[in-house]
Scaffold this active site. Sequence first.
Site, PDB file in Angstrom:
ATOM      1  N   GLU A   1      48.775  27.029  41.259  1.00  0.00           N
ATOM      2  CA  GLU A   1      48.809  26.794  39.819  1.00  0.00           C
ATOM      3  C   GLU A   1      50.153  27.278  39.307  1.00  0.00           C
ATOM      4  O   GLU A   1      50.885  27.979  40.005  1.00  0.00           O
ATOM      5  CB  GLU A   1      47.646  27.499  39.124  1.00  0.00           C
ATOM      6  CG  GLU A   1      46.286  26.947  39.568  1.00  0.00           C
ATOM      7  CD  GLU A   1      45.131  27.340  38.658  1.00  0.00           C
ATOM      8  OE1 GLU A   1      45.371  27.593  37.458  1.00  0.00           O
ATOM      9  OE2 GLU A   1      43.994  27.389  39.141  1.00  0.00           O
TER      10      GLU A   1
ATOM     11  N   ASN B   1      41.204  43.053  36.616  1.00  0.00           N
ATOM     12  CA  ASN B   1      42.428  43.867  36.717  1.00  0.00           C
ATOM     13  C   ASN B   1      43.485  43.517  35.677  1.00  0.00           C
ATOM     14  O   ASN B   1      44.212  44.392  35.208  1.00  0.00           O
ATOM     15  CB  ASN B   1      42.987  43.846  38.144  1.00  0.00           C
ATOM     16  CG  ASN B   1      43.333  42.461  38.627  1.00  0.00           C
ATOM     17  OD1 ASN B   1      42.710  41.483  38.232  1.00  0.00           O
ATOM     18  ND2 ASN B   1      44.335  42.368  39.467  1.00  0.00           N
TER      19      ASN B   1
ATOM     20  N   GLU C   1      42.384  31.925  43.563  1.00  0.00           N
ATOM     21  CA  GLU C   1      43.403  32.969  43.744  1.00  0.00           C
ATOM     22  C   GLU C   1      42.657  34.210  44.200  1.00  0.00           C
ATOM     23  O   GLU C   1      41.904  34.812  43.430  1.00  0.00           O
ATOM     24  CB  GLU C   1      44.175  33.184  42.434  1.00  0.00           C
ATOM     25  CG  GLU C   1      45.074  31.986  42.144  1.00  0.00           C
ATOM     26  CD  GLU C   1      45.651  31.931  40.748  1.00  0.00           C
ATOM     27  OE1 GLU C   1      45.495  32.905  39.996  1.00  0.00           O
ATOM     28  OE2 GLU C   1      46.247  30.896  40.408  1.00  0.00           O
TER      29      GLU C   1
ATOM     30  N   CYS D   1      46.640  42.233  42.464  1.00  0.00           N
ATOM     31  CA  CYS D   1      46.487  41.445  43.689  1.00  0.00           C
ATOM     32  C   CYS D   1      47.811  41.310  44.431  1.00  0.00           C
ATOM     33  O   CYS D   1      47.837  41.201  45.647  1.00  0.00           O
ATOM     34  CB  CYS D   1      45.946  40.073  43.349  1.00  0.00           C
ATOM     35  SG  CYS D   1      46.979  39.221  42.143  1.00  0.00           S
TER      36      CYS D   1
HETATM   37  P1  NAD Z   1      35.226  39.834  42.242  1.00  0.00           P
HETATM   38  O1  NAD Z   1      35.360  38.720  43.208  1.00  0.00           O
HETATM   39  O2  NAD Z   1      34.280  40.917  42.553  1.00  0.00           O
HETATM   40  O3  NAD Z   1      34.803  39.291  40.802  1.00  0.00           O
HETATM   41  C1  NAD Z   1      35.572  38.328  40.127  1.00  0.00           C
HETATM   42  C2  NAD Z   1      34.668  37.557  39.189  1.00  0.00           C
HETATM   43  O4  NAD Z   1      33.732  36.804  39.947  1.00  0.00           O
HETATM   44  C3  NAD Z   1      33.847  38.430  38.249  1.00  0.00           C
HETATM   45  O5  NAD Z   1      33.805  37.809  36.990  1.00  0.00           O
HETATM   46  C4  NAD Z   1      32.485  38.449  38.915  1.00  0.00           C
HETATM   47  O6  NAD Z   1      31.427  38.695  38.037  1.00  0.00           O
HETATM   48  C5  NAD Z   1      32.424  37.051  39.471  1.00  0.00           C
HETATM   49  N1  NAD Z   1      31.509  36.863  40.605  1.00  0.00           N
HETATM   50  C6  NAD Z   1      31.191  37.751  41.567  1.00  0.00           C
HETATM   51  N2  NAD Z   1      30.338  37.176  42.463  1.00  0.00           N
HETATM   52  C7  NAD Z   1      30.140  35.902  42.050  1.00  0.00           C
HETATM   53  C8  NAD Z   1      29.359  34.813  42.551  1.00  0.00           C
HETATM   54  N3  NAD Z   1      28.631  34.903  43.665  1.00  0.00           N
HETATM   55  N4  NAD Z   1      29.386  33.646  41.861  1.00  0.00           N
HETATM   56  C9  NAD Z   1      30.131  33.516  40.753  1.00  0.00           C
HETATM   57  N5  NAD Z   1      30.868  34.519  40.218  1.00  0.00           N
HETATM   58  C10 NAD Z   1      30.884  35.695  40.873  1.00  0.00           C
HETATM   59  O7  NAD Z   1      36.710  40.398  42.023  1.00  0.00           O
HETATM   60  P2  NAD Z   1      37.147  41.624  41.107  1.00  0.00           P
HETATM   61  O8  NAD Z   1      36.655  42.876  41.748  1.00  0.00           O
HETATM   62  O9  NAD Z   1      36.795  41.339  39.699  1.00  0.00           O
HETATM   63  O10 NAD Z   1      38.732  41.538  41.220  1.00  0.00           O
HETATM   64  C11 NAD Z   1      39.472  42.130  42.250  1.00  0.00           C
HETATM   65  C12 NAD Z   1      39.787  41.087  43.314  1.00  0.00           C
HETATM   66  O11 NAD Z   1      40.494  40.011  42.701  1.00  0.00           O
HETATM   67  C13 NAD Z   1      40.710  41.607  44.392  1.00  0.00           C
HETATM   68  O12 NAD Z   1      40.278  41.105  45.625  1.00  0.00           O
HETATM   69  C14 NAD Z   1      42.065  41.012  44.025  1.00  0.00           C
HETATM   70  O13 NAD Z   1      42.967  40.858  45.095  1.00  0.00           O
HETATM   71  C15 NAD Z   1      41.649  39.691  43.477  1.00  0.00           C
HETATM   72  N6  NAD Z   1      42.680  39.146  42.600  1.00  0.00           N
HETATM   73  C16 NAD Z   1      43.425  38.092  43.053  1.00  0.00           C
HETATM   74  C17 NAD Z   1      44.446  37.577  42.258  1.00  0.00           C
HETATM   75  C18 NAD Z   1      45.294  36.435  42.734  1.00  0.00           C
HETATM   76  O14 NAD Z   1      46.047  35.898  41.926  1.00  0.00           O
HETATM   77  N7  NAD Z   1      45.226  36.042  43.990  1.00  0.00           N
HETATM   78  C19 NAD Z   1      44.680  38.132  41.004  1.00  0.00           C
HETATM   79  C20 NAD Z   1      43.902  39.205  40.579  1.00  0.00           C
HETATM   80  C21 NAD Z   1      42.890  39.701  41.380  1.00  0.00           C
END
Ligand code: NAD
Length: 497
Positions: free
Chosen positions: A478, A166, A265, A299
Amino acid sequence: MSRISSAPAQQAASILNFIGGEFVAAGSGKTFENRSPVDGCLLGLVSEAGEAEVDAAVKAARAALAGPWGALEMAERTELLYAVANEISRRFDEFLQAEVADTGKPASLARHIDIPRGAANFKIFADVVKNVPGEFFQMATPDKKGAINYAIRVPRGVIAVIAPWNLPLLLMTWKVGPALACGNTVVVKPSEETPATATLLGEVMNAVGVPKGVYNVVHGFGPGSAGELLTRHPGIDAVTFTGETRTGAAIMKAVADRVRPVSFELGGKNAGVVFADCDFDAAVEGMGRAVFANCGQVCLGTERVYVERPIFDKFVAALKAKAESLKPGRPEDAKTGLGPLISQEHRNKVLSYYDKARDEGATVVTGGGIPKMEGGLANGFWVEPTIWTGLPEDSAVVREEIFGPCCHVRPFDTEDEAVRLANDTQYGLASTVWTTNLARAHRVAAKIEVGICWVNCWFLRDLRTPFGGSKQSGIGREGGVHSLEFYTELRNVCVKL
Ligand code: NAD
């Protein structure tokens, strides 16, 4: 060649892995497609790292740690990080173009937030590590000669950085900046949806002379691919991750056997609380941004809005007008107020909540479908900004993170009720409170169970302050010196005099 290509389908990958300072294709020859969210067209093919590439990246990171990077003085290291920031700024337009191509977000947004913050993350953490106070004690001993006891910070080692799509450059450098400033090396796994800027950063690292192996990038997916391979690799000393809560749970399991530390996060279902005594226009403007910015893919965005009853109808009408003023369009068009969702898969997920809300009897105040787009844009992943009222609090639409440009708005009557509603969630990432009553602002901010509570603003934060989530929205904090808790280990030294 490491950069994104706008050429039509081609066989060779245009986005390569970056390992030990070299751009390399996976030995398997496996690639995956990178498509534009704006019109669905193929941007290029990405080389998918397998076991061999992940292993090579981790080994390169470890070698750099034991070699040239580990040998640098802090001042030399931080000078390199300032150079990285300056080089990102110098190549600003390339980063902007790459980020906008991958995400489809309005260029104005990426120009003001994503790319400047991507550069700033290197400068800020270079400053932070130079100004960390130490601990030092003079001890009495039975022989009266005494001892001095102090703690030093040492790097943790090789850090796996797993990033979402995002805010790709911003969120990835938010981890890479402090990790490198503290003397670690990194292996980054960017989201499969947004591989470009992490790859471009490899060119920057080489250009300014960051030693080879300090910054590595492996491309691929999560389960069974580069993400999981990286978290399971025995050469990783810690994992820092931003993404969905359930992915965090999977990563925790992957590192459990080796008892490696994690910084998470995660997701949210953030509440906005609007009191009748608020500055009405400021509240509408702020909540409008919190709900719809980046097409709701933030997020920290708001998907649950609670409004004090006397202003409820007026507020819903004003938020509706705000939603309807956002014109979808091409990222580079200055009139574009809303980009597409990141992918067809994500759009299907968001639309499933649009259907659910309708099935459960929500009043659809505005939106609820797909906007009519002309020409090639009709193939993009657009949805309408959407507002609902009238759903019960136990509806999946009100409880689950949707990550789209949508919110449910509900009235409340008392301050206690507003706090109770805001806290009735498994998540605890962020909240916004709108009121001109100072005492109430402090009282409510202290009671809402989140990592960050904004009062009369949204998405505003000094990067030296702690950032993270409560409950299932994360583990750890962080930002500023708080990043040091994760990216360094404290070593206790006691010297008998
Ligand atoms: P996601 O969890 O689907 O993927 C994030 C990353 O993790 C990607 O690079 C993906 O390839 C990798 N990944 C997925 N499964 C994995 C596994 N089993 N092992 C290792 N790596 C793996 O998230 P997304 O769809 O890319 O992002 C959206 C989500 O991120 C939303 O839930 C949002 O709230 C959250 N988010 C949180 C913050 C925060 O600061 N708290 C910031 C931005 C986004």
